[in-house]
Design a protein around this motif. Structure first.
Motif, PDB file in Angstrom:
ATOM      1  N   ARG A  11       1.887  10.814  -7.196  1.00 19.60           N
ATOM      2  CA  ARG A  11       1.180  10.019  -7.755  1.00 19.60           C
ATOM      3  C   ARG A  11       1.602   8.607  -7.504  1.00 19.60           C
ATOM      4  O   ARG A  11       1.172   7.570  -6.750  1.00 19.60           O
ATOM      5  CB  ARG A  11       0.671   9.760  -9.274  1.00 19.60           C
ATOM      6  CG  ARG A  11      -0.099   8.680  -9.887  1.00 19.60           C
ATOM      7  CD  ARG A  11      -0.444   9.115 -11.356  1.00 19.60           C
ATOM      8  NE  ARG A  11       1.058   9.635 -11.848  1.00 19.60           N
ATOM      9  CZ  ARG A  11       0.925  10.250 -12.867  1.00 19.60           C
ATOM     10  NH1 ARG A  11      -0.146  10.568 -13.666  1.00 19.60           N
ATOM     11  NH2 ARG A  11       2.020  10.833 -13.541  1.00 19.60           N
ATOM     12  N   GLU A  12       3.002   8.351  -8.050  1.00 26.72           N
ATOM     13  CA  GLU A  12       3.690   7.204  -7.695  1.00 26.72           C
ATOM     14  C   GLU A  12       4.003   6.681  -6.351  1.00 26.72           C
ATOM     15  O   GLU A  12       3.920   5.643  -5.847  1.00 26.72           O
ATOM     16  CB  GLU A  12       5.071   7.228  -8.769  1.00 26.72           C
ATOM     17  CG  GLU A  12       4.704   7.064 -10.122  1.00 26.72           C
ATOM     18  CD  GLU A  12       4.197   8.459 -10.791  1.00 26.72           C
ATOM     19  OE1 GLU A  12       4.509   9.487 -10.260  1.00 26.72           O
ATOM     20  OE2 GLU A  12       3.557   8.413 -11.663  1.00 26.72           O
ATOM     21  N   LEU A  15       0.556   5.564  -5.198  1.00 27.60           N
ATOM     22  CA  LEU A  15       0.336   4.082  -5.632  1.00 27.60           C
ATOM     23  C   LEU A  15       1.099   3.292  -5.004  1.00 27.60           C
ATOM     24  O   LEU A  15       0.513   2.074  -4.325  1.00 27.60           O
ATOM     25  CB  LEU A  15       0.700   3.967  -7.208  1.00 27.60           C
ATOM     26  CG  LEU A  15      -0.342   4.437  -8.039  1.00 27.60           C
ATOM     27  CD1 LEU A  15       0.363   4.839  -9.528  1.00 27.60           C
ATOM     28  CD2 LEU A  15      -1.566   3.789  -8.160  1.00 27.60           C
ATOM     29  N   GLY A  67       2.917   4.921 -13.910  1.00 27.26           N
ATOM     30  CA  GLY A  67       2.386   6.242 -13.537  1.00 27.26           C
ATOM     31  C   GLY A  67       1.965   7.140 -14.693  1.00 27.26           C
ATOM     32  O   GLY A  67       0.850   7.428 -14.923  1.00 27.26           O
ATOM     33  N   SER A 291      -5.041  11.080  -7.106  1.00 29.85           N
ATOM     34  CA  SER A 291      -4.661   9.849  -6.537  1.00 29.85           C
ATOM     35  C   SER A 291      -4.449  10.053  -4.996  1.00 29.85           C
ATOM     36  O   SER A 291      -4.593   8.864  -3.920  1.00 29.85           O
ATOM     37  CB  SER A 291      -3.448   9.132  -6.917  1.00 29.85           C
ATOM     38  OG  SER A 291      -3.545   8.790  -8.497  1.00 29.85           O
ATOM     39  N   LEU A 295      -7.101   7.316  -3.138  1.00 29.27           N
ATOM     40  CA  LEU A 295      -6.316   6.034  -2.616  1.00 29.27           C
ATOM     41  C   LEU A 295      -6.408   5.916  -1.104  1.00 29.27           C
ATOM     42  O   LEU A 295      -6.619   4.835  -0.750  1.00 29.27           O
ATOM     43  CB  LEU A 295      -4.860   5.831  -3.243  1.00 29.27           C
ATOM     44  CG  LEU A 295      -5.193   5.710  -4.643  1.00 29.27           C
ATOM     45  CD1 LEU A 295      -3.840   5.328  -5.362  1.00 29.27           C
ATOM     46  CD2 LEU A 295      -6.127   4.574  -5.277  1.00 29.27           C
TER      47      LEU A 295
END
Ligand code: AMP
Ligand code: GLY
Length: 421
Positions: A11-12, A15, A67, A291, A295
């Motif tokens: 996820r991080e 992001l 996160g 995500s 994203l």
């Protein structure tokens, strides 16, 4: 701008990748990051609590994005705000929506948010007595954070009893299991709906579907998530509006009635049951691996969206690519149980969208360093093409003990073919 991302999972990395598309981003720090985030910025290890604040001040970080749930539940946002440091995420009182399932369930009951019927217990004997007489199947959940491992779907009283022993007596998850929620077991399809929340403005992301179980056809133990796709075919515009109005809005208003503001991203884990969507859980952060699927379809500038959330200035809508995304998690065999790490990872070609999770870069060589190692993402004009692309990418990645599910997005594809679930 200087951006800091807290966390080191898939996820991080996602992001960071999405935020890095903004023209505004100049410098990136990941705390602690992983082998993939190094291609975007700096990884900073061994920073905790007060050190993170000192670092943010020292580097003059313009926005910190959190996160994982743990720092949010522990109040990192409150601490940053006390120091006047810009940060994205809910404060401690609002993060209780994820930090305490008992709090979330009581709030949902008070706000008439559809969810499974439940009882809360903080005494083992009373919980045991309840389980012995409860209609099967049912679900036992630790009240507090348990890294996704504190939820037991029980087919019969004996399993329920064992869950209670693990949580309340053996305290496998410490104080998180002091209190338990016991609820009805819901049937249906699970969907993740994430939305940016800023005061009473709610701006949903594309709905996505995670695949929680370790093995194909939803068998095996629950994991953090083995893959996801977006958008979800069986949640149309009307259903999404209903979810916002019947779930998000009353929950946010009920928080407001209690003097709690929600600012950040709120993730509702939903079961689409025969009688409509019901909340399984609220998370106060972005989903992983949701995500990775959502994203890459975002057309708007993520940084601007996060800043506008903080400024109570959300736009009327989010613009999305018209296509589909399928994210497949490549895990270490054995995950979510015991697994080996430290294997060299060979990535043949950089043309794939690939997000790192449990990876470590040392002397230019990439190694496995966790249960979920990488996510490969396929993008396409239709779901089948997106799935094919994701799986084709896997042939370009090699590491010992690699394990992945072969059926990510199949439910969506079947729905498109049959017109029903
Ligand atoms: P949670 O920790 O609440 O997110 O639950 C983890 C997983 O357990 C969910 O993603 C579901 O697959 C399952 N689960 C949780 N609550 C229920 C329920 N009431 N009925 C059926 N399955 C559930
Ligand atoms: N994909 C499940 C979670 O992020 O909690």
């Amino acid at each position: 701008m200087k951006i800091m991302v807290i966390g080191g999972g898939g996820r991080e990395h996602t992001l960071g990748w999405a935020l890095s598309k903004s023209d505004e981003v100049r410098d990136f720090y990941f705390v602690p990051g992983n082998g993939g985030t190094l291609s975007l910025g700096h990884n900073i290890n061994n920073l905790e609590n007060e050190d993170i604040i000192r670092f943010a001040k020292e580097k003059k970080i313009d926005l910190t994005v959190v996160g994982p749930e743990k720092p949010l539940v522990q109040g990192i946002v409150d601490k940053f705000r006390e120091e006047g440091l810009p940060i994205f995420g809910p404060m401690k009182d609002a993060a209780k929506l994820e930090g305490s399932k008992a709090f979330a369930k009581e709030l949902m009951a008070a706000a008439n948010v559809p969810t499974a019927s439940f009882e809360i217990f903080d005494e083992f004997r009373a919980a045991k007595n309840y389980v012995e007489n409860k209609r099967e199947p049912f679900v036992v959940k630790a009240d507090g954070l348990a890294g996704g491992k504190g939820c037991f779907v029980c087919r019969h009283a004996k399993e329920g009893l064992r869950a209670l022993e693990v949580l309340m007596e053996e305290r496998k998850f410490g104080d998180s299991g002091k209190t338990v929620v016991i609820e009805d077991c819901l049937g249906g399809e699970e969907v993740s709906v994430l939305a940016l929340i800023s005061n009473d403005r709610i701006l949903p992301f594309l709905p996505s579907q995670d695949h929680k179980r370790a093995n194909d056809n939803d068998r095996g133990p629950n994991t953090g998530g083995m893959g996801a796709y977006a958008p979800v075919v069986f949640i149309g515009k009307d259903e999404l509006t209903e979810i916002i109005e019947n779930i998000f809005l009353p929950a946010i208003k009920e928080l407001g009635r209690r003097g709690i503001e929600y600012k950040g991203v709120l993730y509702a884990g939903l079961m689409i049951s025969k009688s409509g969507p019901k909340v399984l859980e609220f998370n106060v952060r972005f989903g992983d691996p949701e995500s990775q699927a959502i994203l890459p379809l975002l057309e708007d500038d993520l940084l601007e969206l996060l800043l506008r959330t903080n400024d109570y200035n959300l736009p009327g809508k989010i613009n999305w690519d018209r296509g589909w995304a399928v994210a497949v998690v490549l895990a270490s065999n054995g995950y979510p149980g015991k697994y080996k790490k430290g294997f060299e990872i060979d990535i043949k070609d950089n043309s794939c969208v690939l997000f790192h999770a449990g990876t470590r870069l040392s002397d230019g060589i990439l190694y496995t360093a966790g249960g979920r190692v990488l996510s490969v993402v396929g993008l396409g004009e239709d779901l089948i093409t997106a799935k094919k692309k994701a799986y084709k990418c896997i042939s370009k990645v090699k590491f010992s003990d690699m394990y992945y599910r072969k059926d990510i997005a199949d439910k969506g594809i079947k729905y498109l073919e049959k017109g029903r679930l």
